[in-house]
Scaffold this motif. Sequence first.
Motif, mmCIF file in Angstrom:
data_model
loop_
_atom_site.group_PDB
_atom_site.id
_atom_site.type_symbol
_atom_site.label_atom_id
_atom_site.label_comp_id
_atom_site.label_asym_id
_atom_site.label_seq_id
_atom_site.Cartn_x
_atom_site.Cartn_y
_atom_site.Cartn_z
ATOM 1 N N GLN A 1 -38.479 33.739 20.536
ATOM 2 C CA GLN A 1 -38.890 32.595 21.076
ATOM 3 C C GLN A 1 -39.488 31.638 21.218
ATOM 4 O OE1 GLN A 1 -35.819 33.611 23.688
ATOM 5 N NE2 GLN A 1 -36.121 34.528 21.986
ATOM 6 N N TYR A 2 -40.857 32.353 20.979
ATOM 7 C CA TYR A 2 -42.047 31.184 21.006
ATOM 8 C C TYR A 2 -42.012 29.811 19.519
ATOM 9 C CZ TYR A 2 -46.139 28.835 20.307
ATOM 10 O OH TYR A 2 -47.698 28.429 20.355
ATOM 11 N N LEU A 3 -41.440 30.641 18.750
ATOM 12 C CA LEU A 3 -41.277 29.652 17.498
ATOM 13 C C LEU A 3 -39.797 29.356 17.337
ATOM 14 C CD1 LEU A 3 -42.141 31.973 14.854
ATOM 15 C CD2 LEU A 3 -43.768 30.189 15.674
ATOM 16 N N TYR A 4 -39.078 29.975 17.439
ATOM 17 C CA TYR A 4 -37.399 29.440 17.662
ATOM 18 C C TYR A 4 -36.534 28.272 18.750
ATOM 19 C CZ TYR A 4 -37.473 31.124 13.244
ATOM 20 O OH TYR A 4 -37.231 32.328 12.075
ATOM 21 N N PHE A 5 -37.418 28.866 19.991
ATOM 22 C CA PHE A 5 -36.953 29.033 21.254
ATOM 23 C C PHE A 5 -37.492 28.543 21.982
ATOM 24 C CE2 PHE A 5 -33.984 31.556 19.507
ATOM 25 C CZ PHE A 5 -32.886 30.819 18.865
ATOM 26 N N ASN A 6 -38.706 27.560 21.710
ATOM 27 C CA ASN A 6 -39.901 27.129 22.576
ATOM 28 C C ASN A 6 -40.350 27.770 23.691
ATOM 29 O OD1 ASN A 6 -40.154 24.430 20.961
ATOM 30 N ND2 ASN A 6 -39.543 23.427 22.613
ATOM 31 N N GLY A 7 -40.123 29.562 23.262
ATOM 32 C CA GLY A 7 -40.739 30.058 24.769
ATOM 33 C C GLY A 7 -42.143 30.261 25.029
ATOM 34 N N GLU A 8 -42.272 30.997 25.732
ATOM 35 C CA GLU A 8 -43.612 30.931 25.982
ATOM 36 C C GLU A 8 -44.862 31.691 24.884
ATOM 37 O OE1 GLU A 8 -44.351 33.512 29.257
ATOM 38 O OE2 GLU A 8 -43.192 32.956 30.501
ATOM 39 N N LYS A 9 -46.273 31.156 24.512
ATOM 40 C CA LYS A 9 -47.005 32.042 23.992
ATOM 41 C C LYS A 9 -47.308 32.917 23.166
ATOM 42 C CE LYS A 9 -51.044 29.337 21.295
ATOM 43 N NZ LYS A 9 -52.261 28.349 21.379
ATOM 44 N N PRO A 10 -46.810 33.499 22.370
ATOM 45 C CA PRO A 10 -47.434 34.697 22.389
ATOM 46 C C PRO A 10 -49.719 35.289 22.512
ATOM 47 C CG PRO A 10 -46.390 34.780 20.586
ATOM 48 C CD PRO A 10 -46.413 33.084 21.222
ATOM 49 N N ALA A 11 -49.549 36.570 23.133
ATOM 50 C CA ALA A 11 -51.316 36.466 23.521
ATOM 51 C C ALA A 11 -51.760 37.364 21.898
ATOM 52 C CB ALA A 11 -51.508 37.885 24.177
ATOM 53 N N PHE A 12 -52.911 36.432 21.606
ATOM 54 C CA PHE A 12 -53.304 36.480 20.092
ATOM 55 C C PHE A 12 -54.474 37.511 21.185
ATOM 56 C CE2 PHE A 12 -51.535 32.564 19.377
ATOM 57 C CZ PHE A 12 -50.661 32.803 18.714
#
Length: 300
Positions: free
Chosen positions: A76-87
């Motif tokens: 979702q983050y990369l392809y659909f501007n979703g929320e940023k993953p937790a690193f």
Amino acid sequence: MKHKILAYYKHSLEQSTPPAPSQLSDYHWFKTNFQDDWIGILKQEVDESQLELLKACYDFFEPDETLKKEEYTWNQYLYFNGEKPAFKNVETIRFIQFQIKGISVSLEKKLIESAFEGFIDTNSLIIWNGLSEGVVIEQNAQYLEEEDLLALAQALQSDFFFSICFYLGKEMKLSSPIPTIFGQERNLFSKGLAFMPKSNVLSMETILPNLLISRLREDELHLFKEWFSIFDEDKELLLTIKTFIENNGHSTNTAKQLFIHRNTLQYRLDKFTEKTGFDLKNYHSYITTYLACLYYTSGR
């Protein structure tokens, strides 16, 4: 094209945010570019053939409930501007995108991922976008080299009978605009697949020279024909010079790749300089000659 689609499907929706859960049951959703631009088309207005065509043109939003939470978040983050993953304990990342050709619909992704496991680091993630496209996310500089990806491509073709092409992205820090850079690299990868369909590994460095050649005017391209006409007459010399440059001017590697003696290679290099006046020890001649090689091998 987007406006024609909105006009054709009378009940379609356009919005700048990903679809809400309540919008998924009645609409097919597509992301039209790398910005915030979404189209929802009423499912009952689209037949199967139209749906496949739309999927080929745009990113089809299809929630996959079988994905692990981390994979889904990255998708979702990369392809659909979703929320940023937790690193966690991550300072830098790099993307290796891949595109598969000739894949069987019945082939499970897990089988392909198992082949990847022998090459990628345990800290890396594989994120899919549909059946034949995806990305390997490398974390903290555990990076694959071009030779590793070439070996992986050969292994996959041998085991599963399909061809695959990789795009080597650039290392970036977590403070970078990651989805934007990923989108730019994905767009460049798409151009590279068109320019260099037989390549197994692409990068910005390999694609941009071809992109430059494609945008030159005919009168500018004619300069190559004036100064490098020997390539029209001697295809063997063209291959030799192109291989020499792609091996960074390393004579031993070039001779080995071409299955010729080093003395034969040197004879051809001297012949090229004598006929064209371009000395490959000169930086500017080196670049110009390589662009000429790309022009002559592009089929233009």
